[in-house]
Design an enzyme around this catalytic site. Structure first.
Site, PDB file in Angstrom:
ATOM      1  CG  HIS A 155      39.437  18.342 -53.211  1.00 30.82           C
ATOM      2  ND1 HIS A 155      40.110  17.913 -54.316  1.00 30.82           N
ATOM      3  CD2 HIS A 155      38.144  18.438 -53.570  1.00 30.82           C
ATOM      4  CE1 HIS A 155      39.258  17.776 -55.315  1.00 30.82           C
ATOM      5  NE2 HIS A 155      38.053  18.081 -54.891  1.00 30.82           N
ATOM      6  CD1 TRP A 177      31.768  21.485 -58.678  1.00 30.54           C
ATOM      7  CD2 TRP A 177      29.697  21.659 -59.524  1.00 30.54           C
ATOM      8  NE1 TRP A 177      31.766  22.498 -59.590  1.00 30.54           N
ATOM      9  CE2 TRP A 177      30.533  22.636 -60.128  1.00 30.54           C
ATOM     10  CE3 TRP A 177      28.364  21.574 -59.928  1.00 30.54           C
ATOM     11  CZ2 TRP A 177      30.041  23.537 -61.091  1.00 30.54           C
ATOM     12  CZ3 TRP A 177      27.890  22.468 -60.884  1.00 30.54           C
ATOM     13  CH2 TRP A 177      28.713  23.434 -61.450  1.00 30.54           C
ATOM     14  CD  GLU A 178      34.697  18.145 -61.287  1.00 31.73           C
ATOM     15  OE1 GLU A 178      35.559  17.294 -61.010  1.00 31.73           O
ATOM     16  OE2 GLU A 178      34.146  18.218 -62.398  1.00 31.73           O
ATOM     17  N   GLY A 179      34.110  16.705 -55.895  1.00 36.25           N
ATOM     18  CA  GLY A 179      34.755  16.317 -54.641  1.00 36.25           C
ATOM     19  C   GLY A 179      34.604  17.408 -53.597  1.00 36.25           C
TER      20      GLY A 179
END
Lengths: 612, 612
Positions: free
Chosen positions: A453, A446-448
């Site tokens: 990243h 989650w969050e990328g």
């Protein structure tokens, strides 16, 4: 089961002895409300709450999970109590909220918050999302929006969510199909679409849920630039602030997850009856159909991505502390060097010590790296010196992907190792570590995802401002090495740091050459990006903990071996040496592999992966 | 959820194209019953069973788990059916049993068994334990014991267990407190004690359970050498073979585990009413109080330890196949090299391909390593040439710790990566990979923890016969490198192999020097043992898959790109290159770290690990 325990000493070290918190507390935003004197008090208070209020509900929440029945989701009642307790008593969203009088520096807020996450990751997910949603409204909404929503979100009356993912748009959020249609009422849109993986999307924590929804307005361009942002309350809020009609947001179901089982992950349908209203945040699409919805969401993302890495850190730390205490109590086997001696606690066995120091080194190095990130964000957001703030902003942006990915990937390995320290009982749900393994795995997604990243690092962060920010970042590393070259007792460590630094330099130049010959080299960029990220992260983490060890060395030289802090400081020095001498050498190997530019992954035919 | 699928092609390659199975099938023990012609037929048949009979129960078993109620344990009824189906139809214990007419070579048995384990690890744990218990009785029991027990265990009427662990004796099994007291009846003892973590210790699969119990007889020496071995049926078996009275074995409870939830892990109390009878296997304690109970158990351990590594391999392979198929179907994102192109299946993304080939390379290299181990065991156990058999026995003993530990530790990482390929949905229990992550974690603990195997390697295997076996093992590696030095197209790979080989040589010599100066160096031996194991395992795994790639290169040169095997062979070559060029370099780094002999782990004070 052993009581929850946490290394509050290391948090105090970070704030009292390592980071320049005088500088942070001296910033205009904070100087009237907080100071060095508050650090120990706040940490001590929250440690008590973590032990007495939060950690006791963690196992039960995992066991019971959330219950979904005809559109409603129930969490265990203790979760409702704990959520409201933290929010109402000022230990929750308010301290991280831009809209709050009592906003704390991230460095301080996150230090105490870490203990609460470690005590119950599922509970804290609700608070985190509420904070994020409130901050979005505060930063980009109108005064009226702030007035109507923010206060009720900060005081625990309402909770909040972020609605990005859809069944056909996950990592590729720009493909979102949710639409926003104008109504007669300016600023009010009808929302129609389905969102999934919404943390707290439906839950009985509070009387209302404020969803922040990405949707494409009429005339919106395709892709991510066409997405707008809308405030979509579960229950419509009347002009006078009272609650009105339900707003046609239906929870279709919740996910049955491997972990974080007390955190409701909902699938939501907006506008099933064409009666879902949303309030536009920001402006309408421009002439090219562009809205700034995703940009607004991403504005909050540095903090929440570092926050995700921090979440992973808190969990691996908690698992490590449990494992270490178990190792000191569990009697099994005899010392290798003296097998005729009696049985000993397993912490006496060299390999158990190795596993523990590996966890300790990773935990403390990653924690140090993360708090550097929070420090940079505090200065960037609230600093008075514009140049310094800009530089800190750049540094925080570089650290963001490193922290998010390195911490979440390492946590899976380290919690696996915590299970290993326990042995067979670690595999049972009677002991706490297997739950952490299950809870933590989502954080590399989650969050990328980790790959997103890695690409953010090599594609954006290393290249932004013509590479200037990354050069600043490298200069800081170089400076640390130069400054400590003749530091007594750390010759081996500084030497290893320099080797790793040179590897990262080489990698940076190699990547520049890839960009210089895209025709042949383009596919190497994504292929080796994850390894580049690991190298940068390990270099920075190593430096951070080594810098702490240098502080600890000065402190320990001033005290007797009988001093209550002696073990803490020598542990810090040993952990730093372990990281630099046993973990960091991975960078040399990674650099070699990256430079070899082997293409076997690309050459393998797709059909060779598929079996039937 | 996608249907279960498995790489039967790779199993056929191993048996038909790589290992010298002509030699194995030509051994006296097998030549009348099996031949090359049987390979494809058997694998095809079992693949159907794996898909149709076994894999459909796997998720349900995880969901329902085992039920414990007043001393009785129930598994889901489908497990009873599947267990009996496999055992009764000759796809279970009989084919691995020394006491069976139709015993297969391990190479053949394990090839088909791998698909069944992958389809339901929990189900196959019951069969594995039954086989192990039956083989113990067959090898060390009397004719009467064989007659009374073995046949009923092989045909599915009864199941079996191994009872070693106790609440206070896990890795240190020599501290077992269970006792055996003589009765008036020679050879019959009263058993008293508690055993835990007993797979299948109580379960409703069949009408009786035959426990193989380690216990200390009167006059038994302390420690492991004093332990005897006893056959303890759950229900006593009368002289005429009929079932008699219950035998005072009480199930106190079952573990609530992170995974393998359909595999009953029981705590058993023997002799609560002083009425539990066991049949002694082997002789009574000698003059020094020594019994051979543990030695007998350990005699079976090479196979079951390699089997544990094989179990981990089967699970990571299954997770990889699921992930690869998902990646070929899931549409998300656009190609990095051509972002304007339409959306593509995620397998087109470089990083997804990297994750897949990493899994493929690990899976196929570890599988190759394991089947070399089974091949050595086949020759060692049944070969006609004594010298060759002895050499193979030595090689199998060296491979045992490498396989057990490297496979089980790697599986945790690779299945974590399979979840990553899926993204968010991989974290839900709707998809199969999270269950594999939960199921697999125990395998680095049972049958000896990773550390026990690392010590087995550096403390025993590297040193046995004055180091001759390990020298043989190294000679074989050297020979492979020499033989292929000028192999066209593999110059880089052979060069990397040689570097890694030289690292292992250095490590061997370094460890010899540790043993030469125990006063200063003793603690380095256990401290770096796990790294030594990884180096040896990666060297051997790399060679095994590279050897396969050389075979594949010859094959592919003889076929057209349109041939149905083309993708398989090129995939094998790519996976081998990936392993040698991207994974094996880890050995250089490990060697460097081992040589640095950093002692920070030992220097860290114990109190520095503990928080309160």
């Amino acid at each position: 089961m052993a009581e929850f325990a946490y290394d509050i000493r290391d948090l105090k070290f970070i704030l009292n002895e390592w980071l320049d918190m005088e500088e942070v507390f001296g910033l205009d935003k904070f100087k009237d409300n907080y100071g060095m004197d508050d650090v120990d008090f706040i940490l001590n208070e929250v440690y008590k709450l973590a032990k007495e209020v939060v950690s006791p509900i963690n196992k039960e929440g995992d066991h019971i999970g959330v219950k979904f029945d005809r559109g409603k989701v129930e969490v265990p009642p203790e979760y409702v109590k704990a959520y409201r307790f933290l929010q109402e008593n000022g230990w929750g969203s308010a301290n991280e909220s831009l809209g709050s009088e009592t906003i704390m520096p991230l460095t301080l807020y996150r230090a105490y918050n870490e203990m609460l996450i470690a005590a119950s990751p599922a509970l804290m997910s609700y608070i985190k999302l509420t904070t994020g949603a409130a901050n979005l409204i505060y930063r980009f909404g109108t005064d009226r929006d702030r007035e109507m929503f923010v206060e009720n979100m900060l005081n625990g009356n309402w909770s909040g969510t972020m609605c990005l993912t859809e069944p056909n748009a996950g990592s590729d959020v720009g493909d979102a199909a949710t639409r926003a249609y104008p109504t007669g009422d300016p600023g009010i849109y009808k929302i129609k679409g389905t969102k999934m993986f919404i943390t707290g999307g439906e839950v009985d924590l509070s009387e209302n849920i404020i969803h922040m929804v990405l949707a494409r307005p009429e005339g919106g361009a395709p892709g991510s630039k066409g997405l707008g942002l809308y405030i979509v309350p579960k229950v419509w809020v009347n002009e006078d602030g009272s609650l009105g009609e339900p707003n046609d947001v239906t929870c279709i179901g919740v996910e049955h997850k491997m972990g974080l089982r007390a955190s409701a992950t909902a699938m939501l349908s907006f506008g099933e009856n064409d009666n879902c209203r949303g309030i536009l945040v920001g402006s309408q699409p421009d002439g090219e159909g562009a809205s700034k919805g995703l940009a607004m969401m991403f504005h909050m993302m540095n903090e929440s991505r570092i926050g995700t890495g921090h979440n992973a850190l808190a969990q691996m730390a908690a698992a490590y502390y449990y494992a270490a205490r178990y190792a000191s109590e569990r009697i099994q086997g005899r010392p290798f060097t003296n097998p005729k001696e009696g049985r000993v606690p397993i912490i006496k066995h060299e390999d158990v010590k190795r596993m523990l120091i590996e966890m300790k080194a990773q935990v403390e190095a990653i924690r140090a790296m993360i708090f550097k990130g929070f420090y940079y964000l505090d200065i960037a957001e609230h600093g008075g010196d514009r140049e310094k703030s800009a530089r800190c902003q750049g540094l925080a942006e570089i650290l963001t992907p490193l922290i998010k990915t390195y911490s979440s990937e390492t946590a899976w390995q380290m919690i696996g190792q915590a299970i290993q320290v326990y042995g067979g009982v670690g595999y049972t749900e009677e002991y706490p570590v297997s739950q952490y393994a299950r809870d933590v795995k989502i954080l590399s997604i989650w969050e990328g995802t980790s790959f997103i990243h890695a690409m953010d690092l090599v594609g954006r962060k290393m290249r932004m401002k013509g590479g200037a920010s990354f050069s600043h970042w490298l200069e800081d590393r170089r400076e640390f090495i130069e400054k400590n070259k003749n530091r007594e007792g750390f010759g081996i460590e500084i030497n290893n740091m320099e080797k790793a630094y040179n590897c990262v330099l080489e990698i940076r130049d190699l990547y520049a050459s890839f960009y210089g010959s895209m025709a042949e080299k383009a596919r190497l960029i994504p292929l080796y990006a994850p390894r580049v990220l690991i190298c940068c992260a390990q270099l920075f983490a190593a430096e951070s903990i080594l810098e702490q060890a240098l502080v600890a060395t000065e402190k320990i030289n001033a005290i007797d071996p009988g001093h209550h802090d002696y073990a803490y400081y020598s542990g810090k020095i040993a952990a730093a040496r372990y990281f630099v001498n046993n973990i960091l050498p991975n960078v040399y190997m990674q650099a070699q592999v990256i430079k070899s530019a082997d293409k076997s992954a690309l050459e393998c035919p797709e059909e060779a992966f598929l079996v039937s």
